[in-house]
Design a protein around this motif. Structure first.
Motif, short mmCIF file in Angstrom:
data_model
loop_
_atom_site.label_atom_id
_atom_site.label_comp_id
_atom_site.label_asym_id
_atom_site.label_seq_id
_atom_site.Cartn_x
_atom_site.Cartn_y
_atom_site.Cartn_z
N ILE A 176 0.85 -1.19 0.00
CA ILE A 176 0.00 0.00 0.00
C ILE A 176 0.88 1.24 0.00
CG2 ILE A 176 -1.78 1.28 1.25
CD1 ILE A 176 -2.70 -1.41 2.40
N GLY A 177 0.63 2.12 -0.96
CA GLY A 177 1.34 3.40 -1.02
C GLY A 177 0.55 4.47 -0.31
N LEU A 178 1.25 5.36 0.38
CA LEU A 178 0.61 6.44 1.13
C LEU A 178 1.15 7.77 0.61
CD1 LEU A 178 -1.18 7.48 3.46
CD2 LEU A 178 0.79 7.16 4.97
N VAL A 179 0.25 8.63 0.14
CA VAL A 179 0.62 9.94 -0.40
C VAL A 179 0.03 11.01 0.51
CG1 VAL A 179 0.45 11.51 -2.35
CG2 VAL A 179 0.71 9.05 -2.75
N LEU A 180 0.88 11.86 1.04
CA LEU A 180 0.48 12.91 1.99
C LEU A 180 0.81 14.27 1.39
CD1 LEU A 180 1.94 11.18 5.17
CD2 LEU A 180 -0.46 11.23 4.48
N GLY A 181 -0.23 15.07 1.13
CA GLY A 181 -0.04 16.32 0.42
C GLY A 181 0.29 17.51 1.28
N ALA A 182 0.44 18.66 0.62
CA ALA A 182 0.79 19.91 1.28
C ALA A 182 -0.42 20.49 2.00
CB ALA A 182 1.32 20.90 0.24
N GLY A 183 -0.17 21.51 2.86
CA GLY A 183 -1.29 22.14 3.53
C GLY A 183 -0.96 22.89 4.80
N GLY A 184 0.32 23.09 5.11
CA GLY A 184 0.68 23.87 6.29
C GLY A 184 0.31 23.18 7.59
N ALA A 185 0.22 23.96 8.67
CA ALA A 185 -0.11 23.41 9.98
C ALA A 185 -1.51 22.80 9.98
CB ALA A 185 -0.01 24.51 11.04
N VAL A 186 -2.43 23.44 9.26
CA VAL A 186 -3.79 22.91 9.17
C VAL A 186 -3.79 21.59 8.39
CG1 VAL A 186 -6.08 23.35 8.19
CG2 VAL A 186 -4.90 25.15 9.45
N GLY A 187 -2.98 21.52 7.33
CA GLY A 187 -2.87 20.28 6.59
C GLY A 187 -2.29 19.15 7.42
N HIS A 188 -1.31 19.46 8.25
CA HIS A 188 -0.75 18.48 9.18
C HIS A 188 -1.85 17.90 10.06
CE1 HIS A 188 2.74 17.48 12.16
NE2 HIS A 188 1.69 16.72 12.41
N ALA A 189 -2.68 18.78 10.61
CA ALA A 189 -3.78 18.34 11.46
C ALA A 189 -4.78 17.50 10.68
CB ALA A 189 -4.46 19.55 12.09
N TYR A 190 -5.03 17.88 9.44
CA TYR A 190 -5.94 17.12 8.59
C TYR A 190 -5.41 15.70 8.37
CZ TYR A 190 -8.77 15.84 4.53
OH TYR A 190 -9.62 15.19 3.66
N HIS A 191 -4.12 15.59 8.02
CA HIS A 191 -3.50 14.27 7.87
C HIS A 191 -3.67 13.43 9.13
CE1 HIS A 191 -1.78 15.18 4.04
NE2 HIS A 191 -0.81 15.97 4.49
N ALA A 192 -3.42 14.04 10.29
CA ALA A 192 -3.49 13.31 11.55
C ALA A 192 -4.88 12.73 11.75
CB ALA A 192 -3.10 14.22 12.70
N GLY A 193 -5.92 13.53 11.47
CA GLY A 193 -7.28 13.05 11.63
C GLY A 193 -7.63 11.95 10.65
N VAL A 194 -7.25 12.13 9.39
CA VAL A 194 -7.53 11.13 8.36
C VAL A 194 -6.86 9.80 8.70
CG1 VAL A 194 -7.01 10.47 5.97
CG2 VAL A 194 -8.01 12.70 6.47
N LEU A 195 -5.58 9.84 9.05
CA LEU A 195 -4.84 8.61 9.32
C LEU A 195 -5.35 7.91 10.57
CD1 LEU A 195 -1.21 9.74 8.43
CD2 LEU A 195 -2.77 8.38 7.04
N ASP A 196 -5.70 8.69 11.59
CA ASP A 196 -6.25 8.10 12.81
C ASP A 196 -7.59 7.44 12.51
OD1 ASP A 196 -6.27 7.46 15.54
OD2 ASP A 196 -7.42 9.25 16.03
N GLY A 197 -8.44 8.11 11.71
CA GLY A 197 -9.72 7.52 11.35
C GLY A 197 -9.55 6.28 10.50
N LEU A 198 -8.61 6.31 9.57
CA LEU A 198 -8.35 5.16 8.70
C LEU A 198 -7.85 3.97 9.51
CD1 LEU A 198 -8.08 3.98 5.83
CD2 LEU A 198 -5.80 5.00 5.72
N CYS A 199 -6.93 4.22 10.41
CA CYS A 199 -6.38 3.14 11.23
C CYS A 199 -7.45 2.54 12.13
CB CYS A 199 -5.21 3.68 12.06
SG CYS A 199 -4.38 2.42 13.06
N ALA A 200 -8.28 3.40 12.75
CA ALA A 200 -9.32 2.91 13.65
C ALA A 200 -10.36 2.09 12.91
CB ALA A 200 -9.98 4.10 14.36
N ALA A 201 -10.68 2.49 11.67
CA ALA A 201 -11.75 1.82 10.92
C ALA A 201 -11.30 0.53 10.26
CB ALA A 201 -12.31 2.77 9.86
#
Length: 328
Positions: free
Chosen positions: A7-32
């Motif tokens: 599985i390839g994982l691509v994490l895009g740009a987005g500043g501090a807000v983008g960092h937080a977005y990645h954290a939420g997405v990955l946590d939700g993906l892992c939990a689900a």
């Protein structure tokens, strides 16, 4: 639960807000799904995504990434990694806006614009052109890099970590960590990938100056198009999903990012590799705001992105896709 699939994982740009977005997405993906993003065959990181990708390769779990954003307790493993980083100095707080300038601003790279003028206009990317035309930023990227020096030192992770940047003299994309790329420490490569034009100072590696990889593409997802993968997961904080959105100042830019992502994921799908993309919804955008460097939004953005990911992953079509590749 780890997946036996590639599985390839691509994490895009987005500043501090983008960092937080990645954290939420990955946590939700892992939990689900039970899939641990640290098990990705390859991680492609651009700007904020380079920070998150490097943290994953350093050993931070998706749960700990989210906990850092929401100020919840970290796991013992995560707390030890964070303490190791902070004992060596750790990062200072990145300002939410660049400092004021003095004197007449000068273009960061006139040579880039000269080269662009000699090419057909459709070969020039708007972000790259802006990187050359805007004045160089003044915020030191060591504010970002410092956290990674004690975590990696001079070593590059054994598992693939590809961090994108743009060479300022000619606008060419460079992918640190990939075969044939210039040698660099992880901390310096992260700094180069995060060097937002006109905000952060450009980063010099091996005598060559680099800026944010997001100037070439918000995600650079096309880099995995030729790899033998079973699934590609993309988190793209700078784009947008859906068509029925109320007008906003950043909507045209997000539509352009959405277009780039669509072109890149089409290349991957043409090879028969499924792609699962996470892009901000209208509800996400209301929480994310207009300033990508606003650290005060980290907690609500992470929580909202996690909920949006949970809702997406509950859809039958998405569950069917994941069920083929990940043990859920």
């Amino acid at each position: 639960m780890a997946s036996a699939h590639r599985i390839g994982l691509v994490l895009g740009a987005g500043g501090a807000v983008g960092h937080a977005y990645h954290a939420g997405v990955l946590d939700g993906l892992c939990a689900a799904t039970g899939w641990d993003p640290r098990d990705a065959e390859v991680i492609v990181g651009t700007s904020a995504g380079s920070v998150v990708g490097a943290l994953l390769r350093a050993g931070f779990s998706a749960r700990d990434l989210a906990a850092r954003s929401t100020e919840e307790p970290l796991s013992p493993e995560g707390a030890e990694l964070l303490a190791r980083s902070e004992r060596a100095g750790g990062p200072s707080r990145v300002p939410s806006r660049p400092p004021g300038r003095r004197g007449v601003p000068r273009m960061a790279s006139p040579s880039l614009l000269v080269r662009a003028a000699l090419r057909p206009f459709w070969m020039n990317r708007p972000g790259v052109m802006l990187a050359g035309a805007l004045p160089a930023g003044a915020v030191p990227t060591e504010l970002v890099a410092a956290a990674f020096r004690p975590l990696f030192g001079a070593d590059w992770p054994d598992r693939d970590l590809w961090l994108t940047a743009v060479r300022l003299r000619d606008g060419q994309r460079v992918v640190f960590g990939r075969d044939g790329a210039p040698r660099a420490h992880v901390a310096d490569a992260v700094a180069a990938s995060c060097a937002i034009p006109s905000f952060f100072a450009p980063v010099e590696i091996g005598g060559v100056t680099f800026v944010d990889g997001g100037a070439h593409s918000p995600t650079n997802a096309d880099l995995v198009a030729e790899l033998d993968l079973d699934l590609v997961v993309v988190s793209s904080p700078m784009s947008v999903v859906g068509n029925r959105l109320r007008p906003a100042l950043d909507l045209p830019a997000r539509r352009l990012c959405q277009f780039y992502l669509g072109q890149e994921t089409a290349r991957i799908r043409r090879r028969g590799v499924p792609v699962l993309t996470f892009q901000p919804t209208g509800d996400d955008l209301r929480v994310m705001g207009m300033n990508a460097m606003d650290q005060t939004r980290r907690k609500p953005v992470t929580e909202q992105a996690r909920e949006s990911a949970r809702q997406k992953l509950a859809r039958d079509d998405v569950r069917e896709l994941l069920g083929v590749l990940i043990r859920v």
